[in-house]
Motif scaffolding. Sequence first.
Motif, PDB file in Angstrom:
ATOM      1  N   MET A   1     -76.031 -74.463  13.519  1.00  0.00           N
ATOM      2  CA  MET A   1     -76.482 -75.491  12.586  1.00  0.00           C
ATOM      3  C   MET A   1     -77.775 -75.026  11.935  1.00  0.00           C
ATOM      4  SD  MET A   1     -77.368 -79.476  13.359  1.00  0.00           S
ATOM      5  CE  MET A   1     -78.790 -79.056  14.363  1.00  0.00           C
ATOM      6  N   SER A   2     -77.863 -75.083  10.608  1.00  0.00           N
ATOM      7  CA  SER A   2     -79.053 -74.666   9.878  1.00  0.00           C
ATOM      8  C   SER A   2     -79.685 -75.872   9.209  1.00  0.00           C
ATOM      9  CB  SER A   2     -78.697 -73.609   8.835  1.00  0.00           C
ATOM     10  OG  SER A   2     -79.860 -73.155   8.181  1.00  0.00           O
ATOM     11  N   SER A 139     -72.449 -79.628  15.153  1.00  0.00           N
ATOM     12  CA  SER A 139     -71.046 -79.319  14.906  1.00  0.00           C
ATOM     13  C   SER A 139     -70.659 -78.153  15.803  1.00  0.00           C
ATOM     14  CB  SER A 139     -70.828 -78.956  13.438  1.00  0.00           C
ATOM     15  OG  SER A 139     -71.666 -77.874  13.062  1.00  0.00           O
ATOM     16  N   PRO A 140     -69.361 -77.992  16.085  1.00  0.00           N
ATOM     17  CA  PRO A 140     -68.941 -76.874  16.955  1.00  0.00           C
ATOM     18  C   PRO A 140     -69.457 -75.540  16.427  1.00  0.00           C
ATOM     19  CG  PRO A 140     -67.123 -78.385  16.582  1.00  0.00           C
ATOM     20  CD  PRO A 140     -68.231 -78.826  15.668  1.00  0.00           C
ATOM     21  N   ALA A 141     -69.982 -74.739  17.326  1.00  0.00           N
ATOM     22  CA  ALA A 141     -70.524 -73.442  16.932  1.00  0.00           C
ATOM     23  C   ALA A 141     -69.399 -72.508  16.490  1.00  0.00           C
ATOM     24  CB  ALA A 141     -71.298 -72.815  18.086  1.00  0.00           C
ATOM     25  N   PRO A 142     -69.659 -71.674  15.492  1.00  0.00           N
ATOM     26  CA  PRO A 142     -68.655 -70.696  15.080  1.00  0.00           C
ATOM     27  C   PRO A 142     -68.258 -69.803  16.248  1.00  0.00           C
ATOM     28  CG  PRO A 142     -70.457 -70.800  13.492  1.00  0.00           C
ATOM     29  CD  PRO A 142     -70.888 -71.606  14.682  1.00  0.00           C
ATOM     30  N   ALA A 143     -67.026 -69.337  16.218  1.00  0.00           N
ATOM     31  CA  ALA A 143     -66.533 -68.474  17.295  1.00  0.00           C
ATOM     32  C   ALA A 143     -67.452 -67.275  17.471  1.00  0.00           C
ATOM     33  CB  ALA A 143     -65.115 -68.025  16.980  1.00  0.00           C
ATOM     34  N   GLY A 144     -67.845 -67.045  18.703  1.00  0.00           N
ATOM     35  CA  GLY A 144     -68.682 -65.887  18.993  1.00  0.00           C
ATOM     36  C   GLY A 144     -70.172 -66.133  18.891  1.00  0.00           C
ATOM     37  N   GLU A 145     -70.575 -67.285  18.341  1.00  0.00           N
ATOM     38  CA  GLU A 145     -72.009 -67.556  18.213  1.00  0.00           C
ATOM     39  C   GLU A 145     -72.577 -68.008  19.557  1.00  0.00           C
ATOM     40  OE1 GLU A 145     -74.774 -69.538  14.910  1.00  0.00           O
ATOM     41  OE2 GLU A 145     -73.537 -71.020  15.946  1.00  0.00           O
ATOM     42  N   GLN A 146     -73.565 -67.301  20.035  1.00  0.00           N
ATOM     43  CA  GLN A 146     -74.180 -67.599  21.324  1.00  0.00           C
ATOM     44  C   GLN A 146     -75.688 -67.522  21.207  1.00  0.00           C
ATOM     45  OE1 GLN A 146     -72.440 -64.642  23.933  1.00  0.00           O
ATOM     46  NE2 GLN A 146     -70.678 -65.934  24.382  1.00  0.00           N
ATOM     47  N   ILE A 147     -76.352 -68.096  22.185  1.00  0.00           N
ATOM     48  CA  ILE A 147     -77.805 -67.981  22.247  1.00  0.00           C
ATOM     49  C   ILE A 147     -78.165 -66.517  22.497  1.00  0.00           C
ATOM     50  CG2 ILE A 147     -79.844 -68.582  23.622  1.00  0.00           C
ATOM     51  CD1 ILE A 147     -78.600 -71.332  24.067  1.00  0.00           C
ATOM     52  N   PRO A 148     -79.058 -65.944  21.689  1.00  0.00           N
ATOM     53  CA  PRO A 148     -79.412 -64.514  21.838  1.00  0.00           C
ATOM     54  C   PRO A 148     -80.314 -64.291  23.059  1.00  0.00           C
ATOM     55  CG  PRO A 148     -80.706 -65.499  20.075  1.00  0.00           C
ATOM     56  CD  PRO A 148     -79.727 -66.550  20.517  1.00  0.00           C
ATOM     57  N   ILE A 149     -79.689 -64.088  24.186  1.00  0.00           N
ATOM     58  CA  ILE A 149     -80.425 -63.945  25.448  1.00  0.00           C
ATOM     59  C   ILE A 149     -81.393 -62.767  25.405  1.00  0.00           C
ATOM     60  CG2 ILE A 149     -80.206 -63.593  27.928  1.00  0.00           C
ATOM     61  CD1 ILE A 149     -79.234 -66.298  26.949  1.00  0.00           C
ATOM     62  N   ASP A 224     -75.989 -75.088  23.666  1.00  0.00           N
ATOM     63  CA  ASP A 224     -75.012 -74.537  24.603  1.00  0.00           C
ATOM     64  C   ASP A 224     -74.973 -75.423  25.841  1.00  0.00           C
ATOM     65  OD1 ASP A 224     -73.288 -72.222  25.645  1.00  0.00           O
ATOM     66  OD2 ASP A 224     -74.837 -72.352  27.192  1.00  0.00           O
ATOM     67  N   TYR A 225     -73.777 -75.820  26.252  1.00  0.00           N
ATOM     68  CA  TYR A 225     -73.615 -76.704  27.419  1.00  0.00           C
ATOM     69  C   TYR A 225     -72.686 -76.049  28.423  1.00  0.00           C
ATOM     70  CZ  TYR A 225     -72.184 -80.698  30.275  1.00  0.00           C
ATOM     71  OH  TYR A 225     -71.915 -81.540  31.323  1.00  0.00           O
ATOM     72  N   THR A 226     -73.093 -76.043  29.702  1.00  0.00           N
ATOM     73  CA  THR A 226     -72.278 -75.459  30.764  1.00  0.00           C
ATOM     74  C   THR A 226     -72.264 -76.368  31.986  1.00  0.00           C
ATOM     75  OG1 THR A 226     -74.168 -74.198  31.631  1.00  0.00           O
ATOM     76  CG2 THR A 226     -72.737 -73.088  30.033  1.00  0.00           C
ATOM     77  N   GLU A 227     -71.169 -76.303  32.723  1.00  0.00           N
ATOM     78  CA  GLU A 227     -71.032 -77.036  33.984  1.00  0.00           C
ATOM     79  C   GLU A 227     -70.645 -76.049  35.085  1.00  0.00           C
ATOM     80  OE1 GLU A 227     -68.325 -80.274  33.844  1.00  0.00           O
ATOM     81  OE2 GLU A 227     -69.388 -81.352  32.251  1.00  0.00           O
TER      82      GLU A 227
END
Length: 245
Positions: A1-2, A139-149, A224-227
């Motif tokens: 999201m921008s 909105s749903p993140a584009p495929a492959g978009e992740q937090i840049p660890i 990013d959400y994880t369980e």
Amino acid sequence: MSLNNASIQSAFPSPSHPSSTNSHTQKSFQITTRKLPISKSGPIDDMSNSLGIPVPEMIFGDNLVSIEHLPTKWRLEFNAYDALDRVDKTGEKMLKVAYSREWTASREDSEGIKEVVRPFDWSYSTDYQGSVTSGPRFSPAPAGEQIPIELLKRPDPILFYEEVVLYESELDDNGISLYSCKVRVMPERMLLLSRNFMRLDDVVVRIRDTRIYVDFGTGKVIRDYTEKESSFESVKLVSLCYLSS
């Protein structure tokens, strides 16, 4: 999201204790935290009645963490009420253990909440991922978009750091359920980690994490959400192996 096109205005709530509020502005973003003592009985009863469930014994109802994009007034907030409002109130996700009935019964004598005691997820597990109070929703993140660890691993100076607890319960001495937020601001980016950690002794360990990454240069915000969940014995075994290694 921008965040380059939103224009909805939002007013920040005025805290009754300004000294408990800390803010840091980095480029076009303002990060704010508020930490106050445990809520008193009146607000606790009001919250219980409004939510329809007893609240944890340690509830910090006035605490919050927020991120605001100043040019557009887009704003994301983490607070105790909204976190607890995501706790299951139907009983469908309630942990089926002997402790549940005893724990609920122990709370029925509390003033002002007798009428709202009902089956619910008494472990206070929540999938809360923050409240957008103004501006566009995630909105749903584009495929492959992740937090840049890798960028977050850089030894950049930390300009602002806070940890804020929203609620905590000892589950009637059967474990712990804790919801907290940690925010770390660097010159070019920031990370907010909100975590619901729940341990029910001899039964289960559960972690639900929400990470909010902000790139100050581009205005990009990634959520990013994880369980994660495992049996108490499995976690205990891993811990023992780690300590003995």
